[in-house]
Structures are given as C-alpha cells and as structure tokens.
Motif scaffolding. Structure first.
Motif, PDB file in Angstrom:
ATOM      1  N   ALA A  72       0.845  -1.196   0.000  1.00  0.00           N
ATOM      2  CA  ALA A  72       0.000   0.000   0.000  1.00  0.00           C
ATOM      3  C   ALA A  72       0.874   1.239   0.000  1.00  0.00           C
ATOM      4  CB  ALA A  72      -0.911   0.008   1.214  1.00  0.00           C
ATOM      5  N   THR A  73       0.375   2.282  -0.651  1.00  0.00           N
ATOM      6  CA  THR A  73       1.002   3.597  -0.632  1.00  0.00           C
ATOM      7  C   THR A  73      -0.083   4.621  -0.341  1.00  0.00           C
ATOM      8  OG1 THR A  73       2.658   2.916  -2.251  1.00  0.00           O
ATOM      9  CG2 THR A  73       2.334   5.288  -1.959  1.00  0.00           C
ATOM     10  N   ILE A  74       0.177   5.498   0.629  1.00  0.00           N
ATOM     11  CA  ILE A  74      -0.796   6.508   1.041  1.00  0.00           C
ATOM     12  C   ILE A  74      -0.165   7.882   0.865  1.00  0.00           C
ATOM     13  CG2 ILE A  74      -2.129   7.421   2.987  1.00  0.00           C
ATOM     14  CD1 ILE A  74      -2.053   4.486   4.102  1.00  0.00           C
ATOM     15  N   SER A  75      -0.867   8.770   0.173  1.00  0.00           N
ATOM     16  CA  SER A  75      -0.417  10.148   0.005  1.00  0.00           C
ATOM     17  C   SER A  75      -0.689  10.910   1.296  1.00  0.00           C
ATOM     18  CB  SER A  75      -1.148  10.821  -1.153  1.00  0.00           C
ATOM     19  OG  SER A  75      -0.910  12.216  -1.128  1.00  0.00           O
ATOM     20  N   LEU A  76       0.362  11.359   1.974  1.00  0.00           N
ATOM     21  CA  LEU A  76       0.195  12.070   3.236  1.00  0.00           C
ATOM     22  C   LEU A  76      -0.466  13.431   3.038  1.00  0.00           C
ATOM     23  CD1 LEU A  76       3.539  11.122   5.022  1.00  0.00           C
ATOM     24  CD2 LEU A  76       1.251  10.171   5.383  1.00  0.00           C
ATOM     25  N   ALA A  77      -0.282  14.038   1.875  1.00  0.00           N
ATOM     26  CA  ALA A  77      -0.902  15.343   1.598  1.00  0.00           C
ATOM     27  C   ALA A  77      -2.420  15.236   1.491  1.00  0.00           C
ATOM     28  CB  ALA A  77      -0.332  15.936   0.313  1.00  0.00           C
ATOM     29  N   SER A  78      -2.949  14.013   1.355  1.00  0.00           N
ATOM     30  CA  SER A  78      -4.394  13.845   1.188  1.00  0.00           C
ATOM     31  C   SER A  78      -5.135  13.726   2.513  1.00  0.00           C
ATOM     32  CB  SER A  78      -4.682  12.615   0.316  1.00  0.00           C
ATOM     33  OG  SER A  78      -4.415  11.413   1.015  1.00  0.00           O
ATOM     34  N   ILE A  79      -4.467  14.076   3.630  1.00  0.00           N
ATOM     35  CA  ILE A  79      -5.101  13.989   4.947  1.00  0.00           C
ATOM     36  C   ILE A  79      -6.341  14.875   4.999  1.00  0.00           C
ATOM     37  CG2 ILE A  79      -3.719  15.847   5.999  1.00  0.00           C
ATOM     38  CD1 ILE A  79      -3.674  14.058   8.556  1.00  0.00           C
ATOM     39  N   ASP A  80      -7.375  14.367   5.667  1.00  0.00           N
ATOM     40  CA  ASP A  80      -8.624  15.114   5.828  1.00  0.00           C
ATOM     41  C   ASP A  80      -9.180  14.827   7.217  1.00  0.00           C
ATOM     42  OD1 ASP A  80     -11.103  16.325   5.736  1.00  0.00           O
ATOM     43  OD2 ASP A  80     -11.793  15.237   3.966  1.00  0.00           O
ATOM     44  N   THR A  81      -9.119  15.835   8.094  1.00  0.00           N
ATOM     45  CA  THR A  81      -9.668  15.697   9.440  1.00  0.00           C
ATOM     46  C   THR A  81     -10.964  16.489   9.590  1.00  0.00           C
ATOM     47  OG1 THR A  81      -8.450  17.599  10.327  1.00  0.00           O
ATOM     48  CG2 THR A  81      -7.361  15.428  10.434  1.00  0.00           C
ATOM     49  N   GLY A  82     -11.427  17.066   8.494  1.00  0.00           N
ATOM     50  CA  GLY A  82     -12.644  17.865   8.550  1.00  0.00           C
ATOM     51  C   GLY A  82     -12.400  19.310   8.929  1.00  0.00           C
TER      52      GLY A  82
END
Length: 183
Positions: A65-75
C-alpha cells in the motif's frame, strides 16, 4: 505483504490466486489520535493505492500500500494544513507512507498481517489485525469482491514525528477498510 515461509505454515487461502485490484470507491484509510489526552481527532487519507497478490499459499501472497500524506482530511482545513507542514508530517519531505507485508497468519475471519511501514526515511515493523469479510459476487456486473478490515497502531515518535507531545498523543490508531476485485 509477503509471507515469510519460515514463520508461517503453508495454508490454502480462501481467495482465487492472482492480482486482486483495489476497489477505491469501497475502501477507506482512517486514523485517530488523542488530543490533550481527553478526546480523539479522527481523519482519513483520501488518496491511496493498495495491491493484493494471492499465491497458492501464504508464502506466495503479498499486500502493498502507498498513502499520500498530503491527502489527509480531518474535517478542518486549517488543522489539515498544519498537519501537512514541517511541524508534523512535512509532506514536502515525506510525501507518502508505504506498507509491504512480511508475514500473514490466521484462518477463517481472523488474520494477522505483519509488515514494514515506511514514513520518509524511517521504516518500522507494524502488525495489523485483519478481519476477512468474505467474498461475494457483485450483482451489478458479476465480478467477485473480497472485503477486509485491518486495525493496528503506530507510535509517532518511532517515525521522528515528535511535535507537541502532551498536546497530541504518541499512539495513532489505524483503521483500513479494503475491498478488492477478483482477477
């Protein structure tokens, strides 16, 4: 994740062998972290990729798996911008985190997946409890889908993410809901 044949007994998997494709519309990557020790902030990562290669047995199977850290969404846009900054994730220097399995064990609905998680230049082992939801045929197109829920936790400090101890907890709980399409 690739199973280590020395640590895992050869077991027939309940999935068809081949490269299973991620269904991103029915998958999610979530997390929670304590704030001030009294509540939790929850969030998701909106951009991620995952691969599931099923072999004849566990030793020949792998999850990545690879996750883009810039795509974080905490609302909260202001909080998200701060989390992306050099204070916390520093997405300029650490744009993604990756996972590669090293061992799979279990049976039925309950599995354990161990692997290497890399954030920036730091790689640490992580163990995830995996619940296998089963395989069903999608009535819309006849394709077969398998569902998994994986949970675990990491420590921010293990990856050099030490901003605001006391304000932010060190433990980050991870929750992955993944749906894959049979080859």
């Amino acid at each position: 994740m690739t199973s280590n044949a020395n640590n895992t007994t050869t077991t027939e998997l309940p999935l068809k062998a081949g490269d299973w494709r991620l269904d991103p519309f029915h998958s999610a990557v979530g997390f929670s972290i304590r704030h001030l020790g009294i509540s939790k902030v929850r969030g998701t990562f909106k951009e991620f990729e995952a691969g599931l290669v099923v072999g004849a047995d566990l030793a020949d199977s792998a999850v990545t798996a690879t996750i883009s850290l810039a795509s974080i969404d905490t609302g909260n846009a202001d909080r998200d911008a701060h989390v992306r900054s050099a204070d916390l994730l520093d997405v300029e220097r650490r744009p993604s985190m990756t996972f590669r399995s090293t061992e799979i064990s279990g049976q039925g609905e309950d599995w354990i997946m161990t692997g290497d998680l890399t954030i920036g230049e730091v790689t640490r082992p992580v163990t995830l409890a995996v619940e296998f939801g089963g395989v069903v045929e999608n009535a819309m197109d006849g394709s077969r889908h398998a569902g998994f829920e994986a949970t675990g936790e990491i420590r921010r400090s293990d990856f050099g993410l030490k901003f605001a101890p006391g304000m932010l907890g060190d433990v980050v709980k991870i929750s992955l809901d993944m749906e894959f399409i049979e080859p």
